[in-house]
Each structure stands twice: as structure tokens, then as C-alpha cells.
Design a protein around this motif. Sequence first.
Motif, mmCIF file in Angstrom:
data_model
loop_
_atom_site.group_PDB
_atom_site.id
_atom_site.type_symbol
_atom_site.label_atom_id
_atom_site.label_comp_id
_atom_site.label_asym_id
_atom_site.label_seq_id
_atom_site.Cartn_x
_atom_site.Cartn_y
_atom_site.Cartn_z
ATOM 1 N N ALA A 1 -36.334 39.692 38.769
ATOM 2 C CA ALA A 1 -36.710 40.427 40.246
ATOM 3 C C ALA A 1 -35.953 41.524 40.115
ATOM 4 O O ALA A 1 -35.971 42.530 40.838
ATOM 5 C CB ALA A 1 -36.467 39.746 41.456
ATOM 6 N N GLU A 2 -34.877 41.984 39.205
ATOM 7 C CA GLU A 2 -34.126 43.079 39.244
ATOM 8 C C GLU A 2 -34.544 44.238 38.796
ATOM 9 O O GLU A 2 -35.134 44.525 37.601
ATOM 10 C CB GLU A 2 -32.796 42.843 38.311
ATOM 11 N N LYS B 1 -45.339 39.869 39.256
ATOM 12 C CA LYS B 1 -44.394 39.975 38.375
ATOM 13 C C LYS B 1 -43.470 38.822 38.228
ATOM 14 O O LYS B 1 -43.153 38.285 37.117
ATOM 15 C CB LYS B 1 -43.220 41.365 38.874
ATOM 16 N N LEU B 2 -43.336 38.035 39.374
ATOM 17 C CA LEU B 2 -42.466 36.903 39.498
ATOM 18 C C LEU B 2 -43.111 35.611 39.259
ATOM 19 O O LEU B 2 -42.526 34.636 38.638
ATOM 20 C CB LEU B 2 -41.667 36.871 40.670
ATOM 21 N N PHE B 3 -44.307 35.503 39.872
ATOM 22 C CA PHE B 3 -45.030 34.085 39.648
ATOM 23 C C PHE B 3 -46.416 34.357 38.483
ATOM 24 O O PHE B 3 -46.998 33.211 38.467
ATOM 25 C CB PHE B 3 -45.688 33.712 41.093
ATOM 26 N N ASN C 1 -43.212 33.439 31.914
ATOM 27 C CA ASN C 1 -42.342 33.121 33.091
ATOM 28 C C ASN C 1 -43.051 31.861 33.902
ATOM 29 O O ASN C 1 -42.591 31.840 35.046
ATOM 30 C CB ASN C 1 -42.008 34.363 33.867
ATOM 31 N N LYS C 2 -43.824 31.175 33.248
ATOM 32 C CA LYS C 2 -44.607 30.248 34.103
ATOM 33 C C LYS C 2 -43.650 29.089 34.664
ATOM 34 O O LYS C 2 -44.247 28.373 35.596
ATOM 35 C CB LYS C 2 -46.008 29.744 33.357
ATOM 36 N N TYR D 1 -33.582 44.149 44.207
ATOM 37 C CA TYR D 1 -34.420 43.242 43.934
ATOM 38 C C TYR D 1 -35.941 43.700 44.620
ATOM 39 O O TYR D 1 -35.937 44.158 45.506
ATOM 40 C CB TYR D 1 -34.085 41.838 44.536
ATOM 41 N N VAL D 2 -36.954 43.043 43.660
ATOM 42 C CA VAL D 2 -38.301 43.490 44.056
ATOM 43 C C VAL D 2 -38.666 42.686 45.206
ATOM 44 O O VAL D 2 -38.188 41.846 45.550
ATOM 45 C CB VAL D 2 -39.296 43.223 43.054
ATOM 46 N N ASN D 3 -39.570 43.406 46.152
ATOM 47 C CA ASN D 3 -40.244 42.959 47.383
ATOM 48 C C ASN D 3 -41.455 42.203 46.972
ATOM 49 O O ASN D 3 -42.375 42.246 46.366
ATOM 50 C CB ASN D 3 -40.630 43.815 48.155
ATOM 51 N N ILE D 4 -41.133 40.664 47.103
ATOM 52 C CA ILE D 4 -42.291 39.798 46.574
ATOM 53 C C ILE D 4 -43.533 39.990 47.522
ATOM 54 O O ILE D 4 -44.398 39.368 46.811
ATOM 55 C CB ILE D 4 -41.847 38.374 46.639
#
Length: 293
Positions: free
Chosen positions: A208-209, A17-19, A24-25, A6-9
Motif C-alpha cells: 500500500a506504500e 492494487k491491494l486485493f 498477492n492473492k 498509504y493508498v486509499n483503499i
Amino acid sequence: MLKERYVNIFTDFGFKKLFGTEVNKDIMIDFLNVILKGKETIKDLKYKSVEFMGGSVIDRRAIFDLYCENENGEKFIVEIQKAKQRFFKDRALFYSTFPIQEQAQRGEWNFELKSVYTIAILDFVFDDDVDYPDKVLFEVKLTEQETKHVFYDKLTFLYLAMPNFRKNEDELTTKFDKWLYAIKNLPNLSERPIALQEKIFRKFFELAEISKFTREENLAYENSLKVYRDMKNVIDTATEESYQAGKDEGISKGKELGRIEGIEIGKQEGIEIGKHEGIEIGKHEAIIQMVRE
């Protein structure tokens, strides 16, 4: 070759990417509602430009990590900070002024403003907060110092001191706990934890993958990860050098103090020995004098 699943946030790429994507809101909405703890219920968000220019050519520019607005016009600046920055609090306050100024209206206006929230996810603890090792969420508002009443409730700073969050998976009891656990431990996990079975976390972990990234995303992430690791190495090295310098200085001062104390002890012992020998000599001379008489 990346080994993590998984990605490092805490990388710029991972965080956005995640937020930070419109499609993907719902992830950002869920996270913000949890952090706000029911004070605001956000139903929808729209992402806005993260770049603000001042009102004149001499004004400074602000670039946020993420900036969004809910259905009621309330503003949310969401930042991730990997390392201590000397004037981080000043910068957070400076950034908050832009969403305020943005609300200015031409013509007659009664100056009514929408709420502005600055939310920071910190990979460190402020020096001022070291006496609160178990406190993770800090909420800051303008308050009257004596009564502690909130002077203005439309400007809020929320920051998460992530190093203070130390719960294990079997200790996660609230949605708040689960979000913090996911954020802090994401790059170290090999699979989605059993405790994080809600639909929003399924989506979060799928997004996150790393194996699902496009070639361009992989390249962008590797570059972002390199920046993060370089920064971390600089910080770790500086911390180690500071520790070693402090240790060396402590040893040096200890030796000097020991030398001085040794001299003082030696002097004192010398005085005591001198007194004792003086008394013995005096006694001896007194006896000789008595015999002569």
C-alpha cells in the motif's frame, strides 16, 4: 503532490492494487477467511474476468470490482462502494445471478450449484440499518419468514458497514477487528500500527506504500483518487445542501407555526380580557342602577 503514505483503499486503483492481483492473492484469501468467520476455509483462489455478458444481445452486462473462485469452485464477488446508490441491493442481486448462470452445464445436469458469495465493503450505512449503529457485518440469506430457517444456504450476501466500525488501535482484539481497522484508516496512517504485526499485514502495508509505486501506478492512482474526491465532494455538498434546506424549511415552518400560535394566543387573551372587562362593566352598570333606584 500526494502527502499520504498509504493508498486509499476506497479508490478503484487502491482496492484492486491491494486485493486484486494474482501475485498477492494471499491478502484476499486471508481477508475472505476472516469475513467468512470459519464457515469456509479458502486455501487457494484464482481471479476470473470481472466482465459478464448476458445470454443474448438484449441482456444487460455486469462488471464486478473483483471476481474470484476458490479451489472448490465456490464463487466470490467482492465489491467496494464509496457512496449510496439507490438500487445497490438490486445490483448486488443482479450481479449474483451471473456466477450462478455460469455454472450451467450442457446436456443432462442435475442443477447442483456451487456457493456464491457477494461481499461488499461499504463506505456508508443503509437507511434500513440506522437502528444498528454498532453492527458492522451484515449477513443475508434466503430465509423462510415465519421459522427463520435458511431456505437456501448457497447464496450469501455479506456487507461491511464501515462507518459503524469505530474501534481504536488499543481496542483491536480479533483478526476481524484488525482488518477493518486497516481498511478504514489506511490513508490516514503514517506507519503500520503496532497491533498489526502479523505477516499478512506487513505485506499489506508494504504493497500500500505510495512511494513504492511505479510512475504509471502513481498516475493511475492520482486519477482514481481524483474521481473518489470529486464524488465525495458531490456527496458532501448534497448532504450539506439537504441539511441546510431542511434547516431553512424547519425555521420557516417554525416561524409560521409561531405566528399562528401567537394569533391564537392573542385571540384567547383578547377573549379573556374582553370577558373580564365585560364583567367589570356589568358590575359598574349594576351599581349605577342600584343607586338610581
